[in-house]
Design a protein around this motif. Sequence first.
Motif, short mmCIF file in Angstrom:
data_model
loop_
_atom_site.label_atom_id
_atom_site.label_comp_id
_atom_site.label_asym_id
_atom_site.label_seq_id
_atom_site.Cartn_x
_atom_site.Cartn_y
_atom_site.Cartn_z
N ARG A 26 36.79 32.17 42.33
CA ARG A 26 38.13 31.62 42.10
C ARG A 26 38.13 30.10 42.30
O ARG A 26 38.67 29.35 41.48
CB ARG A 26 39.15 32.27 43.03
CG ARG A 26 40.57 31.74 42.88
CD ARG A 26 41.56 32.56 43.66
NE ARG A 26 41.38 32.45 45.09
CZ ARG A 26 41.87 31.45 45.84
NH1 ARG A 26 42.53 30.45 45.27
NH2 ARG A 26 41.68 31.44 47.14
N LEU A 27 37.51 29.63 43.39
CA LEU A 27 37.45 28.19 43.67
C LEU A 27 36.57 27.47 42.67
O LEU A 27 36.88 26.35 42.23
CB LEU A 27 36.97 27.96 45.10
CG LEU A 27 37.93 28.41 46.20
CD1 LEU A 27 37.27 28.34 47.56
CD2 LEU A 27 39.19 27.55 46.18
N GLU B 286 45.78 29.21 38.55
CA GLU B 286 46.36 28.46 39.67
C GLU B 286 46.44 26.98 39.34
O GLU B 286 47.44 26.32 39.65
CB GLU B 286 45.50 28.66 40.92
CG GLU B 286 45.68 30.00 41.60
CD GLU B 286 44.73 30.19 42.77
OE1 GLU B 286 44.87 31.20 43.48
OE2 GLU B 286 43.85 29.31 42.98
N LYS B 287 45.40 26.45 38.71
CA LYS B 287 45.40 25.02 38.39
C LYS B 287 46.33 24.72 37.22
O LYS B 287 46.89 23.63 37.14
CB LYS B 287 43.97 24.55 38.08
CG LYS B 287 43.81 23.04 38.22
CD LYS B 287 44.18 22.57 39.62
CE LYS B 287 44.29 21.05 39.72
NZ LYS B 287 44.85 20.63 41.01
N ARG C 87 38.52 27.17 39.45
CA ARG C 87 39.62 26.21 39.62
C ARG C 87 39.11 24.78 39.49
O ARG C 87 39.67 23.96 38.75
CB ARG C 87 40.27 26.43 40.99
CG ARG C 87 41.38 25.47 41.34
CD ARG C 87 41.85 25.72 42.77
NE ARG C 87 42.82 24.73 43.19
CZ ARG C 87 44.14 24.90 43.15
NH1 ARG C 87 44.62 26.02 42.69
NH2 ARG C 87 44.95 23.95 43.56
N HIS D 143 30.46 26.20 43.87
CA HIS D 143 31.10 26.30 45.19
C HIS D 143 30.10 26.96 46.13
O HIS D 143 29.65 28.10 45.90
CB HIS D 143 32.37 27.15 45.12
CG HIS D 143 32.98 27.41 46.47
ND1 HIS D 143 33.66 26.45 47.16
CD2 HIS D 143 32.97 28.53 47.26
CE1 HIS D 143 34.07 26.95 48.32
NE2 HIS D 143 33.66 28.22 48.40
N LYS E 232 41.86 33.69 37.66
CA LYS E 232 42.91 33.40 38.64
C LYS E 232 42.85 31.95 39.10
O LYS E 232 43.88 31.27 39.23
CB LYS E 232 42.77 34.33 39.84
CG LYS E 232 43.89 34.19 40.86
CD LYS E 232 43.76 35.21 42.00
CE LYS E 232 44.90 35.06 42.99
NZ LYS E 232 44.78 36.02 44.12
N GLY E 233 41.63 31.44 39.33
CA GLY E 233 41.48 30.04 39.72
C GLY E 233 41.98 29.08 38.65
O GLY E 233 42.63 28.08 38.94
#
Length: 718
Positions: free
Chosen positions: A603-604, A568-569, A607, A488, A564-565
């Motif tokens: 995080r991104l 989330e997914k 994910r 990212h 956390k990422g």
Amino acid sequence: MKTYSPNEIKNIALVGSAGSGKTTLAEAMMYEGGVIPRRGSVSAKNTSSDYRPVEQEYGSSVFPAVLYAEWKNQKLNFIDTPGADDFVGGVISALEVADAAVMVVNAVKGVEVGTEIISRHAKRMNRPVIFVVNQLDHEKVNFEQTIEHAKASFGKKIVLVQYPVNPGNGFNRVVDVLKMEMYKWGPEGGKPEVLPIPDEEKEKAEELHNILVEAAAENDEKLMELYFEKGSLTEDEMRAGIRAGLIKRDMFPVFCVSAEKDMCVRRFMEFLVNVAPSAAAMPGTKTVDGELVPYNAEGPTSVFVFATSIEPHLGEINYFKVMSGSLKEGDDLTNMTNSTKERFSQLFAAAGKNRTKVTELKAGDIGATVKLKGTKNGDTLNEKDCEYRFPGFKYPEPRFRTAVKAVNKNDDEKVAEVLNRMHEEDPSLLVEYSKELKQLILSGQGEFHLNTMKWRIEHNDKLPIEFIVPKIPYRETITKFAQADYRHKKQSGGAGQFGEVHMVIEPYVEGMPEPTSYKIGGIDSKMSVKGKEEYNLPWGGKLVFYNCIVGGVIETRFMPAILKGIMEKMEEGPLTGSYARDIRVCIYDGKMHPVDSNEISFRLAGRHAFSEAFKNAMPKVLEPIYDVEVLVPEEDMGDVMSDLQTRRAVIMGMDSDSGFQKIIAKVPLKEMQRYSTALSSITGGRATFSMKFAGYEKVPGEIQEELLKSYDEAEDDE
């Protein structure tokens, strides 16, 4: 009204299939007991128990109704329960506080599957059962067949106390083999003419009398000795034996009535007064700690709330049983569930829609009160220093679910409030907003159950609602190892964003060895585990997260952001948006920037890397599977089996059960939509079923393709 002691109180649950005549019998008993001046009828919509608008609309009971009658210096509390299997919650709550059950059987239809289902609940709760064969004046009555069906289901415990002399049109005579008399009624019923047994009935009556005497003697050693010594028993001795047999559930006496014409109702009430166990005769009730609490009027005051009704202009009415001690008007008790202090400012003896004010209720009695602040069904309330707490109710698992929404979006909040209020009245109705499905889900015992709630909301609360097919809570998982990396990078003037994550994922299986190496890009790469976190996911299954970073290419402080990422997914699965489960993740490499790296970057990166790896790991959609038991008459077995097979059912076994056939199967939840309605249609309402969540299994390939296609189309529409 006088204050009754535990030995003067009889608590009876009136149970039976729909159409058996429980409400009509209740009317006749209340009339004979002087509680009402005239008998109402279901067709005229003026009965004491079916007084709510929905019950008058449907012509049948929806809620249990608490009633009473005073008869020969005793108090008969009886609870008229719904007959439809969809409202079984009311039956269970009634049996919980009853000391005996009266099973009303339709003399035309005989022992129905609903009779069998209710009898199972009575057996589980160890309640005595008395059978009443009703509607003997119907032209299609078949008393003998009804008794044969009863014996097939309940064996030799079925013992006749009475039999009809002339069942069918013109029915007006019954032989009582306990008292050895014949009763004859005029067209209006009521008090009978007592006659000698006719010569043509004497042989049959003597035979049944001897069977009854033997059955009564078997329940008491002293009575058995008397029987062997004298060859018979007196009426009082027989009553004692029958009472003992009832309490031990070794005897199910059978009575005959025409409730609509008030024939034999008085004699049946006499039997209840003389023979049915009083509250004092029952052993008492066990607390959640296993302590047996007898119905002792001198003990500490304790009450158990078993039903709630919300009445216009009056609010919430709580129905309770005094489990111990004596409850007086104005007493303060403490709710053991939430420690709320409640004042019983008014006490009533309930007679359906009518209530008689009383000042005191002793142990074993049933009453009602209003304006309790924080008390719900299943709560125990005690006087100071009393620690009793009685167990709540065990309702069957829901069998029908639907999503519900207001026609006018502005009413969504009001609808949710009304549904939660209905749950307080009927705890077998479950209401839940599913964050996963983004739907308000209503679950109950059948389509009729939920349609009844819909009728009430639209007619009583004036809130138009609609039912829509609920989404299925699918799960996603993977079936093989996969690797992915994602960088990212974002630059927009000043400090940018940078984070790069390399990960491997694989299916998680309980007990699998710790990761040591993986083949990545054709090269064996060793894993050096620096940290391990294991999560039991709220939606089932696990996520196991490993930090295998060597050399500090990603600082430890960024690991929670990567996790956390990933999480989330997993909450929004890459395939269909469903929750993902049972996955092991190893973060083994990556890069960071001394200035631009931050938590959101990792995080991104985590994910997106997880999403890519997931899609390469041969992902599978899992569907919820339920254990289903169908109880069905033998003649309908073939049709029911064929229908189950169209629902992708896997038949696990078959068995016979009290004159019915039981089919045991595993069925996907998706295929159970509207099954209660279909089963009723196939069998003419003669079958029933139960279902319980079993687990998740992979969906067939063609169904997975359909799900993926539907999800992609929905995403495009958005």
